[in-house]
Design a protein around this motif. Structure first.
Motif, mmCIF file in Angstrom:
data_model
loop_
_atom_site.group_PDB
_atom_site.id
_atom_site.type_symbol
_atom_site.label_atom_id
_atom_site.label_comp_id
_atom_site.label_asym_id
_atom_site.label_seq_id
_atom_site.Cartn_x
_atom_site.Cartn_y
_atom_site.Cartn_z
ATOM 1 N N VAL A 3 0.840 -1.200 0.000
ATOM 2 C CA VAL A 3 0.000 0.000 0.000
ATOM 3 C C VAL A 3 0.877 1.251 0.000
ATOM 4 C CG1 VAL A 3 -1.933 1.164 1.121
ATOM 5 C CG2 VAL A 3 -1.624 -1.306 1.444
ATOM 6 N N LEU A 4 0.616 2.128 -0.958
ATOM 7 C CA LEU A 4 1.292 3.433 -0.988
ATOM 8 C C LEU A 4 0.438 4.440 -0.233
ATOM 9 C CD1 LEU A 4 3.484 5.395 -2.046
ATOM 10 C CD2 LEU A 4 2.019 5.770 -4.054
ATOM 11 N N LEU A 5 1.060 5.129 0.735
ATOM 12 C CA LEU A 5 0.372 6.203 1.449
ATOM 13 C C LEU A 5 0.956 7.526 0.963
ATOM 14 C CD1 LEU A 5 0.364 4.905 5.169
ATOM 15 C CD2 LEU A 5 -0.984 4.135 3.225
ATOM 16 N N THR A 6 0.188 8.248 0.143
ATOM 17 C CA THR A 6 0.652 9.601 -0.193
ATOM 18 C C THR A 6 0.365 10.481 1.021
ATOM 19 O OG1 THR A 6 -1.463 10.415 -1.042
ATOM 20 C CG2 THR A 6 -0.029 9.242 -2.624
ATOM 21 N N GLY A 7 1.270 11.362 1.361
ATOM 22 C CA GLY A 7 1.073 12.159 2.578
ATOM 23 C C GLY A 7 1.130 11.298 3.834
ATOM 24 N N GLY A 8 1.828 10.186 3.731
ATOM 25 C CA GLY A 8 1.812 9.202 4.820
ATOM 26 C C GLY A 8 2.663 9.578 6.026
ATOM 27 N N ALA A 9 3.429 10.667 5.933
ATOM 28 C CA ALA A 9 4.226 11.086 7.096
ATOM 29 C C ALA A 9 3.422 11.988 8.035
ATOM 30 C CB ALA A 9 5.499 11.803 6.636
ATOM 31 N N PHE A 11 -0.149 13.268 10.265
ATOM 32 C CA PHE A 11 -0.802 12.790 11.494
ATOM 33 C C PHE A 11 -1.578 11.496 11.249
ATOM 34 C CE2 PHE A 11 -4.724 13.739 14.297
ATOM 35 C CZ PHE A 11 -4.209 13.054 15.386
ATOM 36 N N ILE A 12 -2.500 11.504 10.297
ATOM 37 C CA ILE A 12 -3.351 10.329 10.102
ATOM 38 C C ILE A 12 -2.586 9.235 9.359
ATOM 39 C CG2 ILE A 12 -5.537 9.515 9.130
ATOM 40 C CD1 ILE A 12 -6.543 12.459 9.515
ATOM 41 N N GLY A 13 -1.772 9.635 8.380
ATOM 42 C CA GLY A 13 -1.008 8.654 7.609
ATOM 43 C C GLY A 13 -0.046 7.846 8.469
ATOM 44 N N SER A 14 0.644 8.498 9.388
ATOM 45 C CA SER A 14 1.647 7.780 10.191
ATOM 46 C C SER A 14 0.973 6.748 11.101
ATOM 47 C CB SER A 14 2.497 8.770 10.994
ATOM 48 O OG SER A 14 1.684 9.604 11.806
ATOM 49 N N HIS A 15 -0.197 7.101 11.647
ATOM 50 C CA HIS A 15 -0.914 6.126 12.472
ATOM 51 C C HIS A 15 -1.478 4.992 11.609
ATOM 52 C CE1 HIS A 15 -0.683 9.511 15.278
ATOM 53 N NE2 HIS A 15 -0.855 8.638 16.238
ATOM 54 N N THR A 16 -1.936 5.337 10.407
ATOM 55 C CA THR A 16 -2.488 4.303 9.521
ATOM 56 C C THR A 16 -1.401 3.334 9.076
ATOM 57 O OG1 THR A 16 -4.191 5.858 8.787
ATOM 58 C CG2 THR A 16 -3.795 3.938 7.388
ATOM 59 N N ALA A 17 -0.191 3.845 8.860
ATOM 60 C CA ALA A 17 0.930 2.978 8.453
ATOM 61 C C ALA A 17 1.127 1.861 9.478
ATOM 62 C CB ALA A 17 2.204 3.813 8.311
ATOM 63 N N ILE A 18 1.111 2.229 10.746
ATOM 64 C CA ILE A 18 1.343 1.232 11.803
ATOM 65 C C ILE A 18 0.230 0.183 11.812
ATOM 66 C CG2 ILE A 18 1.436 0.908 14.314
ATOM 67 C CD1 ILE A 18 2.757 3.695 14.453
ATOM 68 N N VAL A 19 -1.020 0.655 11.729
ATOM 69 C CA VAL A 19 -2.144 -0.294 11.800
ATOM 70 C C VAL A 19 -2.143 -1.214 10.568
ATOM 71 C CG1 VAL A 19 -4.652 -0.529 11.983
ATOM 72 C CG2 VAL A 19 -3.483 1.264 13.263
ATOM 73 N N LEU A 20 -1.777 -0.672 9.392
ATOM 74 C CA LEU A 20 -1.688 -1.520 8.193
ATOM 75 C C LEU A 20 -0.665 -2.631 8.398
ATOM 76 C CD1 LEU A 20 -1.763 1.209 5.399
ATOM 77 C CD2 LEU A 20 -3.334 -0.743 5.539
ATOM 78 N N VAL A 27 3.857 -1.281 3.584
ATOM 79 C CA VAL A 27 3.585 0.143 3.420
ATOM 80 C C VAL A 27 4.780 0.851 2.804
ATOM 81 C CG1 VAL A 27 3.206 2.301 4.704
ATOM 82 C CG2 VAL A 27 1.962 0.226 5.356
ATOM 83 N N VAL A 28 4.499 1.742 1.851
ATOM 84 C CA VAL A 28 5.497 2.689 1.320
ATOM 85 C C VAL A 28 4.884 4.080 1.477
ATOM 86 C CG1 VAL A 28 6.740 3.461 -0.749
ATOM 87 C CG2 VAL A 28 6.344 1.011 -0.366
ATOM 88 N N GLU A 51 11.108 -1.381 8.842
ATOM 89 C CA GLU A 51 11.513 -0.129 8.213
ATOM 90 C C GLU A 51 10.483 0.256 7.137
ATOM 91 O OE1 GLU A 51 14.543 1.393 8.935
ATOM 92 O OE2 GLU A 51 14.174 2.995 7.482
ATOM 93 N N ILE A 52 9.832 1.394 7.289
ATOM 94 C CA ILE A 52 8.853 1.835 6.287
ATOM 95 C C ILE A 52 9.594 2.690 5.263
ATOM 96 C CG2 ILE A 52 6.751 3.169 5.867
ATOM 97 C CD1 ILE A 52 6.056 2.665 8.884
ATOM 98 N N PRO A 53 9.624 2.268 3.989
ATOM 99 C CA PRO A 53 10.319 3.093 2.987
ATOM 100 C C PRO A 53 9.624 4.447 2.824
ATOM 101 C CG PRO A 53 9.775 0.916 2.101
ATOM 102 C CD PRO A 53 9.059 1.047 3.412
#
Ligand code: UFG
Length: 336
Positions: A3-9, A11-20, A27-28, A51-53
């Motif tokens: 899953v690519l998270l644009t804007g993933g750094a 508030f919401i993206g960083s928490h979503t990265a962990i849950v994914l 996650v990238v 490590e999240i790229p």
């Protein structure tokens, strides 16, 4: 899925990265760090145990997005990227239209070119033209809104619908967030607004930390139980879990759902919850209403439960405790 998270750094993206990652996805993150920190990605990587790229770049750059999709063999995109400050959008409408529409269009075009069919979009309860209690998804949505920020979200919703009409293979979810608050329970990642916070929860947190002198309560003469504005505050980890549920429920077409709790909290409720967490009274004063604010905005969360099997489980008190832990441990946010 990858899953690519644009804007993933952010508030919401960083928490979503962990849950994914907790749900066995990979996650990238693509983020230009214009309103986010690479430290958030480092900390999220530590919390997730992998490590999240991070690709530093602009989601409005279609070629870059295409390269990232191809190089990482991405299956799905969660599109968080965009500007999000309501007041700033009034002062800089063209920038908001360029960045928010531009990044959504570029990302969808790159996906089409690379044959990526799964798309989850960060929309907002602000698209409802007549805010009120228990808003359901069929409430009126349009451009008759208080600010350009909201209009960018309403337009992107229409773009996603049109893209889906033209490509029946597209599987999209549009998530209308109510008021995201709180932080990861570790206190290691949280909301890190630049400058003076516009939103209630980070402002109160900074008052509690002694960074701001006092909370200004924008009006106590609304038609609400205590006269102050009522919102549907949703813990950011509940919101993150909503994204994972939406991703896993994707099917051809567009599913639009509210992500909210269904309960309202007033400004005074938030203040009192914070005072309880901190253990002392916090300085505040009542001032005039803020232009454009509604009395009440809460979600009817029924559809998300029916279609995604998801509902928020964390309370306002949980969110306040977690926000305070983050603020206490990181008084200057990621700069600490
Ligand atoms: N408020 C204060 N003092 C402050 C800040 C806020 O009294 O210093 C009050 C507001 O008047 C409102 C409530 O706290 O009643 C919540 O205000 P926020 O600014 O935290 O949130 P909003 O509901 O105004 O806006 C949020 C998001 C927007 C989104 C909108 C959708 O920040 O991105 O919800 O409804 F568009």
């Amino acid at each position: 899925m990858r899953v690519l998270l644009t804007g993933g750094a952010g508030f919401i993206g960083s928490h979503t990265a962990i849950v994914l990652i907790e749900h066995e996805h990979e996650v990238v993150i693509l983020d230009d760090l214009s309103n986010a920190s690479d430290e958030a990605v480092r900390r999220a990587s530590r919390l997730a145990g992998t490590e999240i790229p991070l690709v530093v770049g602009d989601a409005g750059d279609r070629e870059l997005v295409g390269r990232v999709l191809a190089e990482h063999r991405i299956d799905a995109v969660i599109h968080f990227a965009g500007r999000k400050a309501v007041g700033e959008s009034v002062a800089k409408p063209l920038e908001y239209y360029r960045v928010n529409l531009g990044s959504a269009i570029a990302t969808l075009e790159a996906m089409a070119e690379q044959g990526v069919e799964r798309f989850v979009f960060s929309s907002s309860a602000t698209v409802y033209e007549r805010p009120g209690p228990l808003l359901a998804e069929d409430a009126q949505v349009g451009l008759d809104l208080e600010n350009p920020y909201g209009r960018t979200k309403a337009i992107i919703e229409a773009i996603v619908t049109d893209a889906s009409m033209a490509n029946s293979a597209l599987q999209a979810a549009v998530l209308r967030y109510f008021n995201p608050v709180g932080a990861h329970a570790s206190g290691n990642i949280g909301e890190d607004p630049k400058g003076i916070p516009n939103n209630l929860m980070p402002f109160v947190a900074q008052v509690a930390a002694g960074v701001r002198e006092r909370l200004r309560i924008f009006g106590d003469d609304y038609d609400t139980p205590d006269g102050t504005g009522v919102r549907d505050y949703i813990h950011v980890v509940d919101l993150a879990e909503g994204h994972v549920a939406a991703l896993e429920a994707l099917a051809p077409g567009v599913l639009t759902v509210n992500l909210g709790t269904g309960s309202g909290g007033s400004v005074l409720d938030v203040l009192r919850a914070f005072e309880a967490a901190v253990g002392r009274e916090l300085p505040h004063e009542i001032v005039a209403r803020r232009p454009g604010d509604a009395a009440i905005s809460t979600a009817d969360p029924t559809l998300a439960h029916e279609r995604l099997g998801w509902r928020a489980t964390r309370s306002l008190d949980d969110a306040v405790r977690d926000a305070w832990r983050w603020q206490r441990q990181n008084p200057r946010g990621y700069a600490d």
